[in-house]
Design an enzyme around this catalytic site. Structure first.
Site, PDB file in Angstrom:
ATOM      1  N   GLU A 184      -7.343   0.454  -4.539  1.00 39.15           N
ATOM      2  CA  GLU A 184      -6.809   0.265  -2.938  1.00 39.15           C
ATOM      3  C   GLU A 184      -8.342  -0.392  -2.530  1.00 39.15           C
ATOM      4  OE1 GLU A 184      -5.990   4.320  -1.976  1.00 39.15           O
ATOM      5  OE2 GLU A 184      -3.993   3.432  -3.326  1.00 39.15           O
TER       6      GLU A 184
ATOM      7  N   ASP B  17       0.946  -1.548  -0.190  1.00 39.70           N
ATOM      8  CA  ASP B  17      -0.064   0.006  -0.066  1.00 39.70           C
ATOM      9  C   ASP B  17       1.063   1.081  -0.092  1.00 39.70           C
ATOM     10  OD1 ASP B  17      -1.670   2.159   0.756  1.00 39.70           O
ATOM     11  OD2 ASP B  17      -2.581   1.166   2.272  1.00 39.70           O
TER      12      ASP B  17
ATOM     13  N   ASP C  49     -12.520   5.328   2.949  1.00 41.17           N
ATOM     14  CA  ASP C  49     -11.247   5.683   3.097  1.00 41.17           C
ATOM     15  C   ASP C  49     -11.019   6.634   2.567  1.00 41.17           C
ATOM     16  OD1 ASP C  49      -8.867   5.661   3.049  1.00 41.17           O
ATOM     17  OD2 ASP C  49      -8.439   4.614   0.969  1.00 41.17           O
TER      18      ASP C  49
ATOM     19  N   LYS D 120       2.583  10.778  -3.524  1.00 36.91           N
ATOM     20  CA  LYS D 120       1.395  10.932  -4.232  1.00 36.91           C
ATOM     21  C   LYS D 120       1.305  12.030  -5.161  1.00 36.91           C
ATOM     22  CE  LYS D 120      -1.877   7.033  -3.439  1.00 36.91           C
ATOM     23  NZ  LYS D 120      -2.806   6.111  -2.489  1.00 36.91           N
TER      24      LYS D 120
HETATM   25  P1  ADP Z   1      -2.607   7.382   3.922  1.00 32.40           P
HETATM   26  O1  ADP Z   1      -4.080   6.539   3.214  1.00 32.40           O
HETATM   27  O2  ADP Z   1      -3.860   8.840   3.261  1.00 32.40           O
HETATM   28  O3  ADP Z   1      -1.649   6.469   3.882  1.00 32.40           O
HETATM   29  P2  ADP Z   1      -3.744   6.321   6.771  1.00 32.40           P
HETATM   30  O4  ADP Z   1      -4.608   5.415   6.304  1.00 32.40           O
HETATM   31  O5  ADP Z   1      -2.723   6.207   7.131  1.00 32.40           O
HETATM   32  O6  ADP Z   1      -3.481   7.566   5.410  1.00 32.40           O
HETATM   33  O7  ADP Z   1      -4.025   6.974   7.325  1.00 32.40           O
HETATM   34  C1  ADP Z   1      -3.129   8.221   8.394  1.00 32.40           C
HETATM   35  C2  ADP Z   1      -4.229   8.947   9.626  1.00 32.40           C
HETATM   36  O8  ADP Z   1      -5.080   8.453   9.914  1.00 32.40           O
HETATM   37  C3  ADP Z   1      -3.691  10.309   9.886  1.00 32.40           C
HETATM   38  O9  ADP Z   1      -4.433  11.353  10.135  1.00 32.40           O
HETATM   39  C4  ADP Z   1      -3.690   9.724  11.160  1.00 32.40           C
HETATM   40  O10 ADP Z   1      -3.049  10.485  12.776  1.00 32.40           O
HETATM   41  C5  ADP Z   1      -4.825   9.369  11.185  1.00 32.40           C
HETATM   42  N1  ADP Z   1      -6.172   7.660  12.450  1.00 32.40           N
HETATM   43  C6  ADP Z   1      -3.974   6.849  12.494  1.00 32.40           C
HETATM   44  N2  ADP Z   1      -4.634   6.379  14.093  1.00 32.40           N
HETATM   45  C7  ADP Z   1      -5.920   6.537  14.231  1.00 32.40           C
HETATM   46  C8  ADP Z   1      -6.867   6.434  14.865  1.00 32.40           C
HETATM   47  N3  ADP Z   1      -6.393   5.868  16.387  1.00 32.40           N
HETATM   48  N4  ADP Z   1      -7.862   7.842  15.786  1.00 32.40           N
HETATM   49  C9  ADP Z   1      -7.546   8.683  14.753  1.00 32.40           C
HETATM   50  N5  ADP Z   1      -6.889   8.804  13.821  1.00 32.40           N
HETATM   51  C10 ADP Z   1      -6.172   7.956  13.708  1.00 32.40           C
HETATM   52 MG    MG Z   2      -4.697   4.792   1.934  1.00 32.27          MG
END
Ligand code: ADP
Ligand code: MG
Length: 618
Positions: free
Chosen positions: A187, A23, A211, A87
């Site tokens: 995705e 991912d 998402d 990205k």
């Molecule tokens: P992307 O797909 O854009 O790379 P992610 O799916 O990894 O992103 O999401 C990252 C986001 O998720 C960040 O803003 C992070 O703060 C948030 N996040 C991670 N864990 C938690 C949680 N327990 N509660 C709320 N937000 C969270």
């Molecule tokens: Mg993602």
């Protein structure tokens, strides 16, 4: 096909080949595999650490490049040399992103607004492909370290709305990182696979994948039938995510404690600490009713209720997007049979509640939302490895197919591993004024220069009526039928002239030769990419020189002597740079010529507008 067996106790592997699922996220990236014993997808991580690798790259003074958590620490303190959200730039031109330029704290080059963006760090220029390859290389290295085996093959995920160019850019990034990218998958499709959806070939279902990541929101409506995923509609907001939740909390504290914004702008460290504390609070509030901490003597606190109030407008926005996606798919909320939650931000209880309420059903959130996409990519990788016997591999193209474009570059129209039958097309134009013919050369292979690929066919599209360069529109179409025959068509849209040819791409190629071509492409990915970048820089420079020359010819009388001589000097410098194989020098000199001539162009535009206005009677 070979099976993999790892002795988990000793960490030793009996098999050298491993296909991983990746991912490659805007905020975080990670790798997953199918566990050889449990046969379940698992995300790879080192002991006591997270499986997530922040998609951040820091370029140090000494040429040292770090990726991940370590790079993230430089976001506020060294913003010019710290690249995040690469990205977002994949397959984009400056024009595509200019309305969000403030978002990027690093330097995005705007010399040629139509061509692909470049990032400048110090005196080096990087393409988004190169930047993403740094992240993929880091993931590959980590995976190899954890698995104690070489990792050479991968399935990589991209958003459902990614176009051909963005998908190709992602493939290129993989190749540059030394990975053979077996397939690019969507995705939301990966997330569904992780939930076991679509694995049963007689299953038919309409699902929604919600998402919410760090900086982006995507909603996809998918139809699954016979193991095939069809995207019915997508919607979302490319600048909305968990980072906005953090910002809302930080701003709330700033207001409460009377910290003024000027103070924050100068104290980057405080801004960073505040942002990190806000993120901590957000995560904590998923499990508790309140959060309290001290930061530099300040008592920071926020209740769940206050937080919910702050983020409500943001969540409402995502729900509006869901409604729009349903409308485009011509479905009612009740017709969605399953709702899948993806992205770290869906852990926020208020988000789950809102989504569940909108779709009138409980949501699926049993798989870790940070990992679900990578886990699904691993499921797809396992199918491609032939380990999942219930799955029939459909006919696919073993090598990419494309045509030669200026400078001898390969432009891929159908990427390798595409399911056939398949149709693809792209529009091209002429390089010279009055050009009446266009040579279409069809190649097969994974290298960046057509000379290193295999030529399949060539024909001339003739009889294009005389037009200025760039005006004709030539549609080149590739069609591979179910028998694997490729038909290439070229048609000039303004005049209707058309020509076509048929070839059999697989003819005369053994499996070993195909394998060799793949290996070569990975081995030469680095030099290929450099050559491509050099050719592209040359093409752009050549184009600019021609434009400036024409411009000077036409508007000579409107420029003064100093301006003319400055332009001539800059043109000479660029011409000189073109004689050398230094991409960065060519880019710098292109930028300089651009800087000098931009004001003229603007001024002359003003004059032209003024002249036009003079003729108008008010
Ligand atoms: P992307 O797909 O854009 O790379 P992610 O799916 O990894 O992103 O999401 C990252 C986001 O998720 C960040 O803003 C992070 O703060 C948030 N996040 C991670 N864990 C938690 C949680 N327990 N509660 C709320 N937000 C969270
Ligand atoms: Mg993602």
């Amino acid at each position: 096909m070979a099976k993999i067996s790892i002795n988990i106790a000793t960490g030793s592997l009996q098999q050298k080949e491993m296909i991983v699922g990746i991912d490659l996220g805007t905020t975080n990236s990670l790798v997953a595999i199918i566990h050889p014993e449990s046969k379940k997808p698992v995300a790879l991580k080192e002991h006591n650490s997270s499986s997530l690798v922040p998609s951040v790259i820091h370029f140090g003074q000494n040429g040292n490049v770090v990726v991940g958590e370590e790079a993230r620490l430089y976001l506020e303190t060294d913003p010019r040399n710290t690249i995040f959200s690469a990205k977002r730039l994949m397959g984009k031109s400056y024009n595509d992103i200019k309305s969000h330029e403030d978002f990027f704290a690093y330097k995005v080059i705007d010399d040629d607004k139509e061509s692909l963006v470049k990032i400048q760090v110090g005196d080096k220029f990087y393409s988004p492909v190169e930047l993403s390859s740094f992240i993929l290389k880091e993931l590959k290295t980590r995976a190899e370290h954890i698995l104690k085996t070489p990792v050479a093959k991968a399935v990589i995920t991209v958003p459902a709305y990614f176009n051909d160019a963005q998908r190709q850019a992602t493939r290129d990034a993989g190749k540059l990182a030394g990975l053979d990218v077996l397939r690019i998958i969507n995705e939301p499709t990966a997330a569904s696979l992780a939930y076991g959806l679509g694995l049963n070939s007689d299953e038919e279902k309409t699902i929604a994948v919600y998402d919410l990541g760090g900086g982006t929101f995507d909603i996809s409506i998918l139809k699954i039938a016979g193991g095939i995923f069809e995207v019915l509609s997508t919607n979302g907001d490319t600048y909305l995510g968990g980072d906005d939740f953090d910002r809302a909390i930080a701003e709330y504290w700033v207001e409460k404690h009377g910290i003024d914004n000027e103070q924050l702008r100068h104290n980057k460290e405080l801004a960073q600490l505040l942002r990190l504390k806000a993120e901590e609070a957000k995560k904590h509030l998923g499990m508790a009713d309140g959060f309290a901490a001290t930061l530099r003597g300040m008592e920071l606190h926020i209740s769940r209720k206050e937080f919910d109030g702050l983020v409500k407008p943001l969540i409402d926005k995502t729900i509006k997007c869901c409604a729009a996606a349903l409308k485009d798919a011509a479905l009612a909320a009740g017709e969605i049979e399953t709702v899948v939650m993806v992205g770290g931000s869906t852990r926020v209880p208020a988000v789950k509640e809102a989504v569940s309420k909108f779709f009138e059903q409980p949501v699926n959130d049993s798989v870790n939302p940070d990992e679900v996409v990578a886990l699904g990519a691993a499921v797809q990788a396992d199918i491609l490895a032939g380990n999942n016997k219930d799955f029939l591999l459909l006919d696919i193209t073993p090598l990419s197919l494309g045509i030669e474009t200026s400078g001898g570059l390969m432009d891929v129209l159908i990427p390798r591993n595409s399911k056939i039958p398949i149709k693809a097309g792209r529009q091209y134009t002429t390089q010279k004024d009055g050009q009446s013919g266009m040579r279409i050369s069809v190649y097969q292979g994974e290298r960046d220069l057509v000379n290193d690929n295999r030529k399949l066919a060539e024909f001339n599209l003739t009889g294009i009526p005389a037009m200025p360069a760039g005006l004709p529109k030539v549609d080149v179409g590739f069609l591979i039928n179910a028998d694997g025959i490729l038909m290439v068509t070229a048609k000039e849209l303004r005049s209707g002239v058309e020509q076509s040819i048929k070839v059999k791409p697989q003819y005369g190629l053994t499996d070993d030769e195909v394998e060799q071509m793949l290996q070569d492409s990975i081995q030469h990915a680095g030099t290929d990419m450099q050559t491509r970048a050099l050719v592209e820089a040359r093409n752009e420079a050549g184009h600019l020189l021609e434009t400036v020359e024409k411009f000077i010819d036409r508007n000579n009388s409107l420029l003064n002597r100093d301006e003319l001589s400055a332009t001539a000097t800059a043109m000479q410098a660029l011409q000189l740079a073109l004689t050398m194989d230094d991409k960065n020098l060519i880019r710098t000199k292109t930028e300089e010529l651009n800087e000098i001539t931009r004001p003229f162009a603007e001024r002359i535009m003003d004059i032209a507008v003024g002249e036009a206005l003079k003729g108008q009677k008010l």
